[in-house]
Design a protein around this motif. Structure first.
Motif, PDB file in Angstrom:
ATOM      1  N   SER A 485       1.531 -14.864  11.027  1.00  0.00           N
ATOM      2  CA  SER A 485       0.121 -15.261  11.026  1.00  0.00           C
ATOM      3  C   SER A 485      -0.655 -14.620   9.884  1.00  0.00           C
ATOM      4  O   SER A 485      -1.493 -15.255   9.255  1.00  0.00           O
ATOM      5  N   SER A 486      -0.339 -13.357   9.597  1.00  0.00           N
ATOM      6  CA  SER A 486      -1.135 -12.588   8.634  1.00  0.00           C
ATOM      7  C   SER A 486      -0.686 -12.745   7.189  1.00  0.00           C
ATOM      8  O   SER A 486      -1.471 -12.550   6.265  1.00  0.00           O
ATOM      9  N   GLY A 487       0.601 -13.060   6.994  1.00  0.00           N
ATOM     10  CA  GLY A 487       1.130 -13.098   5.636  1.00  0.00           C
ATOM     11  C   GLY A 487       1.269 -11.727   5.003  1.00  0.00           C
ATOM     12  O   GLY A 487       1.432 -11.600   3.785  1.00  0.00           O
ATOM     13  N   THR A 488       1.242 -10.672   5.818  1.00  0.00           N
ATOM     14  CA  THR A 488       1.291  -9.298   5.309  1.00  0.00           C
ATOM     15  C   THR A 488       2.611  -8.997   4.626  1.00  0.00           C
ATOM     16  O   THR A 488       3.672  -9.456   5.052  1.00  0.00           O
ATOM     17  N   LYS A 489       2.557  -8.198   3.572  1.00  0.00           N
ATOM     18  CA  LYS A 489       3.732  -7.725   2.838  1.00  0.00           C
ATOM     19  C   LYS A 489       3.821  -6.203   2.993  1.00  0.00           C
ATOM     20  O   LYS A 489       2.833  -5.546   3.321  1.00  0.00           O
ATOM     21  N   PRO A 490       4.968  -5.616   2.714  1.00  0.00           N
ATOM     22  CA  PRO A 490       5.050  -4.158   2.787  1.00  0.00           C
ATOM     23  C   PRO A 490       4.052  -3.475   1.855  1.00  0.00           C
ATOM     24  O   PRO A 490       3.579  -2.376   2.136  1.00  0.00           O
ATOM     25  N   TRP A 491       3.733  -4.144   0.748  1.00  0.00           N
ATOM     26  CA  TRP A 491       2.852  -3.569  -0.263  1.00  0.00           C
ATOM     27  C   TRP A 491       1.406  -4.056  -0.140  1.00  0.00           C
ATOM     28  O   TRP A 491       0.612  -3.890  -1.062  1.00  0.00           O
ATOM     29  N   GLU A 498       3.708   3.065  -1.795  1.00  0.00           N
ATOM     30  CA  GLU A 498       4.857   3.906  -2.145  1.00  0.00           C
ATOM     31  C   GLU A 498       5.405   4.636  -0.929  1.00  0.00           C
ATOM     32  O   GLU A 498       6.621   4.806  -0.790  1.00  0.00           O
ATOM     33  N   GLU A 499       4.516   5.053  -0.036  1.00  0.00           N
ATOM     34  CA  GLU A 499       4.967   5.722   1.185  1.00  0.00           C
ATOM     35  C   GLU A 499       5.723   4.740   2.089  1.00  0.00           C
ATOM     36  O   GLU A 499       6.726   5.104   2.710  1.00  0.00           O
ATOM     37  N   VAL A 500       5.240   3.486   2.154  1.00  0.00           N
ATOM     38  CA  VAL A 500       5.947   2.467   2.929  1.00  0.00           C
ATOM     39  C   VAL A 500       7.325   2.209   2.328  1.00  0.00           C
ATOM     40  O   VAL A 500       8.327   2.096   3.050  1.00  0.00           O
ATOM     41  N   LYS A 501       7.393   2.139   1.006  1.00  0.00           N
ATOM     42  CA  LYS A 501       8.679   1.922   0.346  1.00  0.00           C
ATOM     43  C   LYS A 501       9.641   3.072   0.654  1.00  0.00           C
ATOM     44  O   LYS A 501      10.829   2.844   0.935  1.00  0.00           O
ATOM     45  N   ALA A 502       9.139   4.289   0.624  1.00  0.00           N
ATOM     46  CA  ALA A 502       9.993   5.449   0.899  1.00  0.00           C
ATOM     47  C   ALA A 502      10.562   5.379   2.315  1.00  0.00           C
ATOM     48  O   ALA A 502      11.735   5.708   2.547  1.00  0.00           O
ATOM     49  N   MET A 503       9.743   4.933   3.278  1.00  0.00           N
ATOM     50  CA  MET A 503      10.236   4.810   4.648  1.00  0.00           C
ATOM     51  C   MET A 503      11.283   3.703   4.758  1.00  0.00           C
ATOM     52  O   MET A 503      12.295   3.848   5.448  1.00  0.00           O
TER      53      MET A 503
END
Length: 719
Positions: A485-491, A498-503
């Motif tokens: 629904s949101s179209g959200t991306k990790p970034w 960058e913190e999301v990428k590290a996780m």
């Protein structure tokens, strides 16, 4: 015996309501090591175990060992009353019970009144949930399972019998401040709306052992393909083939891992109800699309629900094998009938599996009442609407899994409903409820119910919330963003990208640990994610009840108070890790550490043991701790899970001062060849040498067996 009781007994007996089973006592038969069965009355022909159709792992049960029947048989009762079956099991003072399905707000179930009913979760722990599994486990180290595909009423220590040997004290509400509206109860009682039922009891000796026996009796946990434990993104519901491929490329370009993409309803030519056929406007060449993503190392998972649209090519053929009522004007296949199964799943084979689709997200098999078939509906097989409601999630899991098994390829997907007997199916439950704290409580409870649950990330109001949610999904059965629904991306939140990428990268690095944890779920029955109550060393030497009886002041013993209360916001992950998620707005939190020494996952520093600590980890970290002697195998960071035959470097971390051992699992990561013995357990050992230093070793992979790991390095985190 009072005259009134004698008259009541005679009247009931003459009317034929009390069964021979009750009059003569229940007969328990050991059907597997540490597992006993009894039959009360005349059970339904169709039940949870028949719907699941899974064979017990008898050899694995034998390895847990023999055990004595864990309850006083004379205190267990079962009788048929007016066409319904009443069951009673004893409870001791100080005994806590857990389970009764996938609950979102509570872990302790003693004192609850529930109706176990498959439903879309409505925000209240009342028994109506996605997986209302009629199994509970006791802190005294046993479990009870009621094998009925019915709406079961449960009084979990919530009703007091007049003839109880442990009656509550009658108090005067006018003058006694200890008066309570909920007097003490010494039994779990259940009412099954059927003229009989099968009941199983599982021995311990520990609560975890009882759960392991339950899981193994139901086929053991699923062993997902290695890629299933990577990272997944579910794209917007109306994405086209071109947009989906562009999103996969963006993951690669930005350095975020991605193993499978989920398509939401817009891939179908019609949804709610469904055609199960590709929309040619958005996906002109489905096979080319699936193969292009495969070439990028990304698999495709398809959303669907099982309700057949009038426009579907199979509609006319399947109509005679459907229910009397529709869902969203779609026909409801009677999936207990072989003919309905053949028609329905053949469409999936032809349109999806044959072109390389890797799995499914099966929606809307839970509820709500206002759109699912009503209980007055009829099915051509004769299975009642109630029984179908309780088992439809089991049926779609079992039958869809068969499509992939026939091709010797594993799958891993999502489903909205399950029940007792469904432990072995490679599906993770999800829902539309979205409270982060309750998602963690559900993850805690999943280990009591023999199901998997994902605290998925969908959308967030702030970067802080997004990162906190992403940290939780990394330490769960499925690391998933659901952007339908949101179209959200990790970034999508640059301030924490960058913190999301590290996780996400950490999730990939930990794949050997996660894969071995799931192998232990499959072969040994140990849930990969489970409550603190199942961790050795979590409770005091004395129970909370004993402490209270001896008038120990709990205020002077904060650890005893901490383990006495419900622990809903921290859990064990795999063999050695304690995970304590942070929620939006928190800068610090309390963590209850079991007995023994515990170490920080990131630094190896000693943090405490057998105590309550307060931690302030900062935004970029989710608090994670490792028990003394813990061994965590890590692989080199990768954007996709290793393929069959691919070699990766491995770092083995050791924490603490104690020597340690660990069993590392390996197979080809994709097929069912492990069922033919094509797998290996490698023993990892850390020991202390005569000079006081630690040394690690790992056994070689068996000749001719899969070997994913190449160069091995050691990291002694605490030294």
């Amino acid at each position: 015996m009072r005259l009134s009781k004698i008259l009541t007994f005679l009247i009931v007996s003459c009317c034929g309501i009390v069964t021979a089973a009750n009059a003569q006592g229940l007969n328990w038969t050991e059907v597997a090591p540490g597992v006993w069965k009894t039959v009360v009355g005349n059970p339904d022909e169709y039940d949870l175990l028949k719907a699941a159709g899974v064979a017990p792992k008898v050899e694995a049960l034998a390895k847990i060992g023999q055990a004595a029947f864990p309850l006083p048989e004379s205190d267990i009762a079962g009788q048929v009353q007016g066409g319904k079956t009443a069951l009673r099991f004893p409870l001791e003072r100080g005994e806590q019970i857990y389970g009764f399905g996938l609950n979102f707000q509570s872990v302790h179930q003693r004192g609850k009144i529930l109706r176990l009913h498959v439903d879309h979760y409505g925000g209240e722990d009342n028994g109506r949930t996605h997986a209302p599994v009629p199994f509970y486990v006791s802190s005294n180290g046993y479990g009870v399972f009621v094998n009925a595909a019915r709406y079961i009423d449960v009084y979990a220590g919530a009703a007091a019998r007049i003839d109880s040997e442990n009656p509550p004290e009658a108090r005067d509400r006018n003058t006694d401040e200890n008066w309570t509206s909920r007097p003490y109860s010494d039994a779990v009682e259940m009412l099954v709306p059927a003229a009989g039922v099968e009941v199983y009891v599982f021995a311990g000796p520990t609560p975890l052992d009882a759960i392991r026996r339950y899981n193994l009796f139901n086929g053991g946990g699923p062993l997902p393909p290695r890629w299933g434990l990577g990272f997944t993104q579910r794209v917007h519901k109306l994405y086209t083939a071109e947009q989906t491929i562009a999103e996969a490329k963006a993951f690669e370009e930005k350095g975020y891992p991605l193993d499978f993409i989920g398509l939401e309803p817009g891939w179908q030519s019609k949804a709610y109800p469904c055609t199960f056929e590709w929309d040619k406007g958005r996906f002109a060449d489905p096979e080319k699309f699936v193969q292009e993503l495969k070439g990028m190392g990304v698999k495709v998972n398809l959303w669907t629900n099982p309700y057949v649209a009038p426009e579907a090519s199979i509609y006319d053929e399947i109509l005679p094998y459907t229910a009397s009522h529709t869902v969203w004007v779609g026909a409801v296949p009677d999936l207990t009938m072989p003919k309905a199964q053949d028609i329905f799943w053949s469409a999936f084979e032809e349109n999806h599996v044959d072109i390389g689709v890797s799995g499914y997200k099966i929606d809307e098999v839970d509820g709500y009442d206002r759109y699912l078939w009503p209980d007055v509906a009829t099915f051509p097989s004769g299975v009642s609407a109630e029984q179908m409601r309780q088992t439809y999630g089991l049926l779609v899991q079992k039958q869809s899994t068969r499509l992939f098994r026939e091709r010797n390829t594993r799958t891993y997907g999502l489903v909205r409903a399950s029940n007792g007997g469904g432990t072995s199916f490679p599906y993770v439950i999800y829902n539309d409820y979205y409270k982060h704290e309750d998602f963690i409580t559900a993850l805690v409870n999943s280990g009591f119910a023999g199901v998997l649950w994902t605290p998925e990330a969908r959308a967030s109001k702030t970067g802080e919330e997004w990162l906190r949610r992403m940290q939780s999904v990394v330490f769960s059965p499925m690391a998933m963003i659901n952007a339908w629904s949101s179209g959200t991306k990790p970034w999508s939140f640059p301030e924490v990208a960058e913190e999301v990428k590290a996780m996400a990268i950490l999730r990939m690095q930990m794949m050997p640990y996660w894969y071995s944890a799931f192998a232990k779920y499959h072969f040994e029955g140990t849930p990969p994610f489970r409550a603190m109550n199942l961790e050795e060393g979590f409770t005091q030497d004395q129970s909370a009840a004993t402490l209270a009886d001896s008038q120990v002041n709990l205020e002077t013993n904060p650890y005893a108070e901490a383990v006495r209360r419900e622990v809903k916001d921290q859990y064990m992950a795999g063999e050695y890790l304690l995970v304590a998620p942070m929620f939006t707005g928190q800068t610090s939190r309390k963590v209850i550490l079991p007995q023994g020494r515990w170490y920080d996952f990131y630094t190896g520093e000693f943090v405490g043991g057998g105590e309550v600590i307060t931690v302030t980890p900062g935004l970029e970290k989710i608090p994670v701790y490792v028990k003394d002697g813990g061994i965590i195998p890590m692989m080199a960071p990768m954007l996709h899970a290793p393929k069959a035959g691919e070699k990766v470097a491995m770092e083995i971390r050791h924490y603490g001062e104690k020597p340690g051992t660990y069993r590392l699992y390996d197979d080809d990561g994709e097929t069912f060849d492990y069922e033919k013995g094509e797998y290996t357990w490698r023993e990892v050992v850390v020991e202390r040498r005569s000079n006081g230093k630690l040394r690690g070793s790992i056994s070689k992979a068996e000749r001719g067996m899969p070997n994913t790991f190449g160069k091995v390095s050691w990291n002694f985190m605490t030294n």
